[in-house]
Design a protein around this motif. Structure first.
Motif, PDB file in Angstrom:
ATOM      1  N   SER A  90       0.817  -1.206   0.000  1.00  0.00           N
ATOM      2  CA  SER A  90       0.000   0.000   0.000  1.00  0.00           C
ATOM      3  C   SER A  90       0.854   1.260   0.000  1.00  0.00           C
ATOM      4  O   SER A  90       2.082   1.210  -0.102  1.00  0.00           O
ATOM      5  N   LYS A  91       0.167   2.391   0.150  1.00  0.00           N
ATOM      6  CA  LYS A  91       0.838   3.688   0.249  1.00  0.00           C
ATOM      7  C   LYS A  91       1.279   3.995   1.684  1.00  0.00           C
ATOM      8  O   LYS A  91       1.796   5.076   1.946  1.00  0.00           O
ATOM      9  N   ASP A  92       1.066   3.050   2.607  1.00  0.00           N
ATOM     10  CA  ASP A  92       1.384   3.287   4.021  1.00  0.00           C
ATOM     11  C   ASP A  92       2.854   3.652   4.210  1.00  0.00           C
ATOM     12  O   ASP A  92       3.727   3.041   3.617  1.00  0.00           O
ATOM     13  N   GLY A  93       3.097   4.596   5.098  1.00  0.00           N
ATOM     14  CA  GLY A  93       4.471   4.929   5.429  1.00  0.00           C
ATOM     15  C   GLY A  93       5.075   3.964   6.426  1.00  0.00           C
ATOM     16  O   GLY A  93       6.273   3.697   6.410  1.00  0.00           O
ATOM     17  N   ALA A  94       4.250   3.386   7.298  1.00  0.00           N
ATOM     18  CA  ALA A  94       4.773   2.513   8.347  1.00  0.00           C
ATOM     19  C   ALA A  94       4.383   1.057   8.161  1.00  0.00           C
ATOM     20  O   ALA A  94       4.945   0.177   8.794  1.00  0.00           O
ATOM     21  N   LEU A  95       3.412   0.790   7.297  1.00  0.00           N
ATOM     22  CA  LEU A  95       2.959  -0.581   7.076  1.00  0.00           C
ATOM     23  C   LEU A  95       2.969  -0.830   5.575  1.00  0.00           C
ATOM     24  O   LEU A  95       2.063  -0.437   4.865  1.00  0.00           O
ATOM     25  N   ILE A  96       4.025  -1.469   5.087  1.00  0.00           N
ATOM     26  CA  ILE A  96       4.229  -1.544   3.650  1.00  0.00           C
ATOM     27  C   ILE A  96       3.698  -2.830   3.039  1.00  0.00           C
ATOM     28  O   ILE A  96       2.987  -2.818   2.063  1.00  0.00           O
TER      29      ILE A  96
END
Length: 406
Positions: A90-96
């Motif tokens: 995803s686009k998550d910064g902390a959960l990729i």
């Protein structure tokens, strides 16, 4: 070089029937090695001779399972060859990157991201992941990001093995050649690269597109297909010959592409069109305009963008996604010369990725509040999630299909 020449000679000398038989045997052998005991769709005799004809009933919306865990829009996903696991990013910064178990819906492992420049410290990506691919033996997983990096992972343990550098812009498409550990990558830098993952080696670069490449796919042959964004072309790259075939037919930016079998492919564009191609024809065999209908955008009627396509390999069943409120299922009719709309599956949000399981038992959709490539719109009512859509299907060699009822 000798092996490549031999492969080309073999391709020339093989009859189409011999090739189908060889590919079917190769597929069955792969599944045997994976311990897979379920029946596999193989090319049927009769009809077009290009694959099984599939009919299935529309799924009950209540049977759709939703997996939550990503905080920001899901951008891409793949299903393991044995259909047991889903990998998503995803686009998550902390959960990729996440690994999910299909049967239980549990999240088995999570790879955290980090800040730009920290990738060498055994972390995940430090920017949006745009694409991923899994090898046909289920051993390697590849992911590509906006920061020009390709990461190779052990699919079983989720441990990172290598980082490939070389692209000069975002990595937008990845695909393993079936039956091998050869990896193809595409980028916004307009080129395609070839890698040997098992040897941790770069092989070569191919040039030709005039705009960013937005998608890539491959099967067993030593070739791949790409979608060229606003250059308006789809291309077939013949790796040993270092040549390419150019196809044109869409009016807008071509954003997604997938091979149906070794002879046909499907692509979608932001002009709302869905195109069905034969690899021997430069123009589409069939074209569905405004495949997901129209939307009212600031007083103007605009077609819904096609943001994802999927094909059940070696069959006539397709799926498309947009932000129109549904995933649509299609059938390739009249020997792959017609696109027939079957039904809609209600889904709220941007459908950024679609994948059929290998046996066609279920379809997985990656949903986001935003489009995977940008932030043109945001749908607050959408949930950033993964939807598992069960499909009741039957495969026949011939005879008319009926959608049936759930």
């Amino acid at each position: 070089g000798r092996r490549r020449r031999e492969a080309v000679e073999e391709e020339v000398e093989e009859t189409p029937q011999e090739k189908k038989l060889r590919l079917a045997k190769q597929y069955l052998e792969e599944l045997r090695q994976l311990g897979e005991s379920r029946p596999v769709p193989v090319p049927q005799r009769g009809g077009t001779g290009r694959g099984a004809r599939t009919s299935c009933s529309p799924p009950d919306p209540a049977s759709i399972r939703v997996l939550r865990g990503h905080q920001l829009p899901v951008t891409c996903l793949v299903i393991s060859p044995d259909n047991r696991f889903i990998f998503s990013a995803s686009k998550d910064g902390a959960l990729i990157k996440c690994k999910w178990e299909v049967d239980s819906g549990k999240r088995l492992c999570m790879v955290p991201g980090g800040k730009k420049g920290t990738e060498e410290r055994h972390m995940g990506h430090a920017s949006h992941v745009l694409c991923m691919a899994i090898s046909s033996d289920g051993k390697y997983l590849a992911t590509g990001d906006r920061n020009k990096l390709i990461m190779i992972w052990d699919a079983a343990t989720c441990k990172r093995l290598h980082i490939f550098t070389g692209h000069r812009d975002a990595v937008s498409g990845l695909s393993f050649r079936k039956g091998t550990h050869q990896l193809y990558s595409a980028s916004h830098d307009r080129c395609v690269k070839v890698w040997d993952v098992a040897e941790n080696a770069y092989v070569e670069t191919l040039f030709g597109h005039q705009d960013i490449i937005t998608g890539l796919d491959s099967l067993s042959r030593e070739c791949c297909v790409t979608a060229g964004g606003r250059d308006g072309t789809v291309r077939l790259w013949k790796i040993p010959e270092e040549s390419q075939l150019v196809f044109s037919g869409h009016q807008g930016s071509i954003d997604c592409i997938q091979l149906i079998n070794e002879e046909h492919m499907v692509s979608g564009a932001d002009d709302g069109s869905l195109a069905l191609w034969g690899l021997t024809k430069k123009k589409p065999l069939a074209l569905a305009r405004q495949a997901h209908g129209e939307q009212d955008a600031q007083g103007l009627q605009q077609p819904y963008w096609i943001s994802a396509v999927a094909a059940l390999r070696n069959s006539d069943l397709l799926a498309t996604g947009s932000h129109s409120g549904s995933v649509k299922l299609w059938k390739c009719g009249e020997g792959f010369r017609k696109l027939e709309h079957l039904w809609d599956i209600p889904v709220v949000g941007f459908v950024n990725s679609l994948k059929f399981s290998a046996t066609g038992d279920f379809l997985v959709a990656g949903i986001g509040q935003e489009h995977r490539l940008g932030r043109w719109w945001r749908m607050k009512e959408a949930k950033n999630s993964i939807c598992i859509i069960p499909l009741k299907k039957k495969t026949t060699a011939s005879g008319p299909e009926s959608p049936g009822s759930s």
